[in-house]
Design an enzyme around this catalytic site. Structure first.
Site, short mmCIF file in Angstrom:
data_model
loop_
_atom_site.label_atom_id
_atom_site.label_comp_id
_atom_site.label_asym_id
_atom_site.label_seq_id
_atom_site.Cartn_x
_atom_site.Cartn_y
_atom_site.Cartn_z
N GLU A 27 0.79 -1.22 0.00
CA GLU A 27 0.00 0.00 0.00
C GLU A 27 0.83 1.28 0.00
O GLU A 27 0.40 2.29 -0.54
CB GLU A 27 -0.87 -0.02 1.26
CG GLU A 27 -2.28 0.37 1.00
CD GLU A 27 -2.90 1.04 2.19
OE1 GLU A 27 -3.64 1.99 1.99
OE2 GLU A 27 -2.63 0.60 3.32
N ASP A 162 -5.56 -5.75 9.89
CA ASP A 162 -4.50 -6.35 9.06
C ASP A 162 -3.38 -6.84 9.99
O ASP A 162 -2.23 -6.42 9.91
CB ASP A 162 -3.95 -5.30 8.07
CG ASP A 162 -2.97 -5.91 7.07
OD1 ASP A 162 -2.95 -7.15 6.93
OD2 ASP A 162 -2.21 -5.15 6.44
N1 LIG Z 1 6.75 3.37 13.05
C1 LIG Z 1 7.56 2.52 12.39
N2 LIG Z 1 8.78 2.25 12.90
C2 LIG Z 1 9.65 1.42 12.26
N3 LIG Z 1 9.36 0.82 11.08
C3 LIG Z 1 8.17 1.05 10.53
C4 LIG Z 1 7.21 1.92 11.14
N4 LIG Z 1 6.12 1.97 10.34
C5 LIG Z 1 6.40 1.17 9.29
N5 LIG Z 1 7.62 0.62 9.40
C6 LIG Z 1 8.29 -0.31 8.46
O1 LIG Z 1 7.69 -0.21 7.18
C7 LIG Z 1 7.06 -1.45 6.84
C8 LIG Z 1 5.77 -1.17 6.06
O2 LIG Z 1 4.91 -0.38 6.85
P1 LIG Z 1 3.34 -0.58 6.83
O3 LIG Z 1 3.00 -1.99 7.16
O4 LIG Z 1 2.76 0.47 7.70
O5 LIG Z 1 3.03 -0.26 5.28
P2 LIG Z 1 2.24 -1.12 4.20
O6 LIG Z 1 2.43 -0.52 2.88
O7 LIG Z 1 0.86 -1.36 4.70
O8 LIG Z 1 3.06 -2.47 4.21
P3 LIG Z 1 2.50 -3.93 3.92
O9 LIG Z 1 1.72 -3.86 2.68
O10 LIG Z 1 3.79 -4.74 3.83
O11 LIG Z 1 1.66 -4.27 5.16
C9 LIG Z 1 6.84 -2.18 8.16
O12 LIG Z 1 6.76 -3.57 8.00
C10 LIG Z 1 8.06 -1.74 8.95
O13 LIG Z 1 9.19 -2.52 8.59
#
Ligand SMILES: Nc1ncnc2c1ncn2[C@@H]1O[C@H](COP(=O)(O)OP(=O)(O)OP(=O)(O)O)[C@@H](O)[C@H]1O
Length: 274
Positions: A27, A162
């Site tokens: 995302e 999720d």
């Molecule tokens: N506050 C935070 N501190 C440290 N790392 C973070 C943080 N927020 C996000 N990340 C890193 O970024 C990655 C992706 O973040 P997030 O899950 O919020 O996005 P996403 O696009 O929904 O990802 P996915 O589709 O893989 O679930 C996390 O798995 C983590 O490694």
């Protein structure tokens, strides 16, 4: 394509805020910086911030895409803010949020594990499993405390939406002096699909999604791991005072666990039929 998106982010942030791309999820693109948005001229070497950016999805109609991006970014910002006020819940501190452009800025949590991977629950379980001698107590402690986090979340009628083992980060906060080197505090992240819900079904689905995630990445030990998660989950329900009598609290827990079992059965039927 990705280079264009990164260039757009750099333009939006201005050269005062250098960023490093650390994750490209389904995302969002996640960047790291050591610059605070309200104080961009002083960089603290030990401070680290996360900038999560939801880029436009070309396959969606532009107006639906804009509305979804705004909705999810706003939901995530709201949840981070609300949950940070609930005693016992660990979420990254919300720094700022620009829902119209799809940006959310938060404190970084987690660290690099000795095997070089980032300390989310999935990596931690892999890392611990391969350590010799295998230390079961450490794993139990972490999984029970993760279960407690989810229990407190659900007790307060919030659902994650999720709940995978990558969306649970473990922070070893040795610098504050509050944790010994072996203690991990679990933090929940990624609240774009979260909501307020009193429905046992939504909570049962959260538990099921995490159970499946553990099963798919740690199949050999999944049964034990999930038992320890549930142990912490139940503890949170039993310990939390909701200002109501004990009976009501136990009934709520029983309803969620019953629904969790039903969701499991539905899941099993689906995978048998295909
Ligand atoms: N506050 C935070 N501190 C440290 N790392 C973070 C943080 N927020 C996000 N990340 C890193 O970024 C990655 C992706 O973040 P997030 O899950 O919020 O996005 P996403 O696009 O929904 O990802 P996915 O589709 O893989 O679930 C996390 O798995 C983590 O490694």
């Amino acid at each position: 394509m990705i280079d264009d998106i990164i260039k757009g982010v750099e333009d939006y942030l201005t050269p005062n805020i250098p960023v490093k791309l650390i994750s490209q999820g389904a995302e969002a693109l996640v960047f790291e910086t050591n610059v605070h948005p309200y104080n961009p001229y002083t960089t603290a070497s030990n401070a680290s911030y996360i900038i999560k950016y939801r880029p436009a999805k070309k396959y969606r109609h532009p107006s639906i895409d804009q509305a979804l991006t705004k909705h999810r970014t706003l939901t995530e910002g709201r949840l981070l803010s609300k949950l940070s006020n609930i005693p016992g819940i660990n979420v990254p501190q919300l720094i700022c949020c620009d829902p119209y452009n799809g940006y959310i800025w938060q404190a970084k949590v987690g660290c690099v594990l000795p095997n070089g991977t980032f300390s989310n629950l999935k990596n931690y379980l892999w890392y611990q499993k391969n350590i010799d001698p295998f230390d079961e107590d450490k794993i139990v402690k972490v999984l029970v405390s993760v279960g407690r986090q989810i229990g407190i979340l659900h007790c307060n009628d919030y659902v994650h939406g999720d709940l995978t083992s990558s969306n649970i980060l473990l922070d070893n906060n040795t610098s504050s002096g509050t944790n010994s080197a072996n203690e991990w505090s679990p933090y929940l992240i990624d609240f774009g699909l979260s909501s307020y819900s009193t429905m046992p079904e939504d909570k049962g689905v959260d538990l099921y999604v995490l159970e499946r995630a553990i099963l798919s990445t740690h199949s050999l030990f999944a049964e034990k791991y999930n038992q320890w998660l549930l142990q912490g989950y139940k503890q949170a329900y039993c310990e939390m005072s909701l200002g109501k009598d004990d009976k009501e609290r136990y009934t709520k827990l029983e309803q969620v666990l019953k629904r969790f079992e039903e969701v499991r059965l539905r899941g099993r039927k689906r995978s048998m039929i295909g």
